[in-house]
Enzyme design. Sequence first.
Site, PDB file in Angstrom:
ATOM      1  N   ALA A  75       0.316  -1.331  -6.913  1.00 14.78           N
ATOM      2  CA  ALA A  75      -0.079  -2.328  -5.924  1.00 14.78           C
ATOM      3  C   ALA A  75       0.319  -1.788  -4.557  1.00 14.78           C
ATOM      4  O   ALA A  75       1.230  -0.958  -4.441  1.00 14.78           O
ATOM      5  CB  ALA A  75       0.629  -3.642  -6.199  1.00 14.78           C
ATOM      6  N   GLY A 113       1.040  -1.171 -10.783  1.00 13.84           N
ATOM      7  CA  GLY A 113      -0.268  -1.789 -10.967  1.00 13.84           C
ATOM      8  C   GLY A 113      -1.325  -0.784 -11.418  1.00 13.84           C
ATOM      9  O   GLY A 113      -2.315  -1.170 -12.045  1.00 13.84           O
ATOM     10  N   GLU A 145      -0.946  -0.627 -15.049  1.00 12.45           N
ATOM     11  CA  GLU A 145      -1.424  -1.919 -15.564  1.00 12.45           C
ATOM     12  C   GLU A 145      -2.947  -1.990 -15.540  1.00 12.45           C
ATOM     13  O   GLU A 145      -3.575  -2.517 -16.462  1.00 12.45           O
ATOM     14  CB  GLU A 145      -0.811  -3.055 -14.738  1.00 12.45           C
ATOM     15  CG  GLU A 145       0.693  -3.148 -14.957  1.00 12.45           C
ATOM     16  CD  GLU A 145       1.375  -4.130 -14.022  1.00 12.45           C
ATOM     17  OE1 GLU A 145       1.099  -4.079 -12.791  1.00 12.45           O
ATOM     18  OE2 GLU A 145       2.174  -4.941 -14.490  1.00 12.45           O
ATOM     19  N   GLU A 180       8.376  -0.551 -10.787  1.00 13.88           N
ATOM     20  CA  GLU A 180       8.661  -1.735  -9.964  1.00 13.88           C
ATOM     21  C   GLU A 180      10.154  -1.985  -9.787  1.00 13.88           C
ATOM     22  O   GLU A 180      10.606  -2.447  -8.744  1.00 13.88           O
ATOM     23  CB  GLU A 180       8.007  -2.979 -10.579  1.00 13.88           C
ATOM     24  CG  GLU A 180       6.486  -3.029 -10.434  1.00 13.88           C
ATOM     25  CD  GLU A 180       5.726  -2.360 -11.562  1.00 13.88           C
ATOM     26  OE1 GLU A 180       6.326  -1.578 -12.327  1.00 13.88           O
ATOM     27  OE2 GLU A 180       4.504  -2.611 -11.667  1.00 13.88           O
TER      28      GLU A 180
HETATM   29  N1  CO8 Z   1       1.571   1.269  -1.930  1.00 18.48           N
HETATM   30  C1  CO8 Z   1       1.285   1.636  -0.654  1.00 18.48           C
HETATM   31  N2  CO8 Z   1       1.234   2.913  -0.256  1.00 18.48           N
HETATM   32  C2  CO8 Z   1       1.488   3.855  -1.172  1.00 18.48           C
HETATM   33  C3  CO8 Z   1       1.815   3.539  -2.507  1.00 18.48           C
HETATM   34  C4  CO8 Z   1       1.836   2.175  -2.872  1.00 18.48           C
HETATM   35  N3  CO8 Z   1       2.085   1.782  -4.127  1.00 18.48           N
HETATM   36  N4  CO8 Z   1       2.022   4.684  -3.175  1.00 18.48           N
HETATM   37  C5  CO8 Z   1       1.849   5.681  -2.305  1.00 18.48           C
HETATM   38  N5  CO8 Z   1       1.527   5.193  -1.086  1.00 18.48           N
HETATM   39  C6  CO8 Z   1       1.261   5.933   0.149  1.00 18.48           C
HETATM   40  C7  CO8 Z   1       2.548   6.476   0.752  1.00 18.48           C
HETATM   41  O1  CO8 Z   1       3.195   5.462   1.479  1.00 18.48           O
HETATM   42  C8  CO8 Z   1       2.037   7.599   1.599  1.00 18.48           C
HETATM   43  O2  CO8 Z   1       1.494   7.046   2.791  1.00 18.48           O
HETATM   44  P1  CO8 Z   1       1.869   7.678   4.228  1.00 18.48           P
HETATM   45  O3  CO8 Z   1       1.261   9.049   4.168  1.00 18.48           O
HETATM   46  O4  CO8 Z   1       1.202   6.748   5.174  1.00 18.48           O
HETATM   47  O5  CO8 Z   1       3.350   7.706   4.290  1.00 18.48           O
HETATM   48  C9  CO8 Z   1       0.870   8.138   0.784  1.00 18.48           C
HETATM   49  O6  CO8 Z   1       0.508   7.102  -0.117  1.00 18.48           O
HETATM   50  C10 CO8 Z   1       1.222   9.375  -0.025  1.00 18.48           C
HETATM   51  O7  CO8 Z   1       2.370   9.062  -0.838  1.00 18.48           O
HETATM   52  P2  CO8 Z   1       3.680   9.965  -0.886  1.00 18.48           P
HETATM   53  O8  CO8 Z   1       3.876  10.688   0.397  1.00 18.48           O
HETATM   54  O9  CO8 Z   1       4.802   9.131  -1.369  1.00 18.48           O
HETATM   55  O10 CO8 Z   1       3.236  11.026  -2.015  1.00 18.48           O
HETATM   56  P3  CO8 Z   1       4.185  11.850  -3.002  1.00 18.48           P
HETATM   57  O11 CO8 Z   1       3.289  12.828  -3.656  1.00 18.48           O
HETATM   58  O12 CO8 Z   1       5.383  12.323  -2.266  1.00 18.48           O
HETATM   59  O13 CO8 Z   1       4.691  10.785  -4.082  1.00 18.48           O
HETATM   60  C11 CO8 Z   1       4.471   8.949  -5.632  1.00 18.48           C
HETATM   61  C12 CO8 Z   1       3.807  10.182  -4.980  1.00 18.48           C
HETATM   62  C13 CO8 Z   1       5.608   9.394  -6.549  1.00 18.48           C
HETATM   63  C14 CO8 Z   1       3.376   8.269  -6.469  1.00 18.48           C
HETATM   64  C15 CO8 Z   1       5.007   7.984  -4.572  1.00 18.48           C
HETATM   65  O14 CO8 Z   1       3.984   7.756  -3.631  1.00 18.48           O
HETATM   66  C16 CO8 Z   1       5.467   6.647  -5.077  1.00 18.48           C
HETATM   67  O15 CO8 Z   1       6.547   6.551  -5.644  1.00 18.48           O
HETATM   68  N6  CO8 Z   1       4.659   5.560  -4.856  1.00 18.48           N
HETATM   69  C17 CO8 Z   1       5.024   4.227  -5.182  1.00 18.48           C
HETATM   70  C18 CO8 Z   1       4.922   4.014  -6.654  1.00 18.48           C
HETATM   71  C19 CO8 Z   1       5.328   2.593  -6.985  1.00 18.48           C
HETATM   72  O16 CO8 Z   1       6.448   2.167  -6.792  1.00 18.48           O
HETATM   73  N7  CO8 Z   1       4.376   1.833  -7.528  1.00 18.48           N
HETATM   74  C20 CO8 Z   1       4.635   0.491  -7.960  1.00 18.48           C
HETATM   75  C21 CO8 Z   1       4.232  -0.405  -6.894  1.00 18.48           C
HETATM   76  S1  CO8 Z   1       4.719  -2.056  -7.280  1.00 18.48           S
HETATM   77  C22 CO8 Z   1       3.513  -2.626  -8.242  1.00 18.48           C
HETATM   78  O17 CO8 Z   1       2.553  -1.980  -8.581  1.00 18.48           O
HETATM   79  C23 CO8 Z   1       3.695  -4.027  -8.646  1.00 18.48           C
HETATM   80  C24 CO8 Z   1       2.667  -4.361  -9.669  1.00 18.48           C
HETATM   81  C25 CO8 Z   1       2.512  -5.797  -9.689  1.00 18.48           C
HETATM   82  C26 CO8 Z   1       1.273  -6.135 -10.389  1.00 18.48           C
HETATM   83  C27 CO8 Z   1       0.072  -5.523  -9.783  1.00 18.48           C
HETATM   84  C28 CO8 Z   1       0.128  -5.649  -8.300  1.00 18.48           C
HETATM   85  C29 CO8 Z   1      -1.157  -5.759  -7.588  1.00 18.48           C
END
Ligand code: CO8
Length: 261
Positions: A69, A112, A115, A135
Amino acid sequence: ASNYQFIIKDVVGEKKNVGMITLNRPKALNALNKGLMSELGQALTEFDADNTVGAIVITGSEKAFAAGADIKEMQGNTYSDCILGNFLADWTKVAQTRKPTIAAVNGYALGGGCELAMMCDIIYAGDKARMGQPEINIGTIPGAGGTQRLTRAIGKSKAMEMCLTGNMITAEEAEKSGLVSKIFPADKLVGEAIKLAEKISAQSPLTVALCKESVNVAYESTLSEGLRFERRYFHATFGTKDQKEGMLAFIEKRAPNFTSE
Ligand code: CO8
């Protein structure tokens, strides 16, 4: 050829009978914001209504199926916003799609994203895929099936471990535990998912609909309820021309010609 901003919608396959949806927010690793999820729901609704489409493939990029998400979008949500806005309600559309859906997962499928893949009927993974429910690392818990569908797919111990630590699993682990059905080299993945969708599209759409619904009952009811449901749908296929034709074609040693009647 559409007015979609966050996804690409296409019809693919030799017979143009496979609906294809590519999540397309590459800079945010396909983070699932409101706009994307609403477009996804819209595209699925259109494919459900399109008689030329027999099955649907959902994919992302080689780097990310979807990294979850959109954290930036939801960070400020209050409890009241979530309840009154019915946060995530439009996600239900994916699981309610009536035609078979195949998730082709390359790269990250997190939160998400994992999911969303699990809402699909079949998951194929690229060899570099990483799936997880991170999460817990950001102060929340899965909200769209991560504690439920994952537990049913891979069992309690593995699901607990993933949800409580946020650790990702590899494509091999996902296959071994039954979360995904097959693994392919990343660059072959989407082609293989399309082939699978073409194979399903060649079946009777009528029988496919009954069959998908019946498998899903296994997820949502007791075994005896599920067996009863299955038996009645099985009986119901004998009211169709496609059953008569399918079995006659077998007896006459030829390919069936299904008409969904
Ligand atoms: N939301 C918003 N932006 C994101 C997300 C995200 N989930 N994931 C990555 N991005 C963005 C980063 O902020 C970054 O943006 P910017 O360049 O503007 O800083 C860009 O994408 C590239 O990401 P990274 O620089 O972090 O890339 P890496 O290769 O270093 O890392 C990862 C990749 C490991 C995937 C890392 O991006 C990460 O950990 N992302 C978050 C993963 C996460 O925690 N996901 C769970 C989110 S919570 C959730 O899904 C709740 C679910 C609830 C039900 C469904 C909801 C709708």
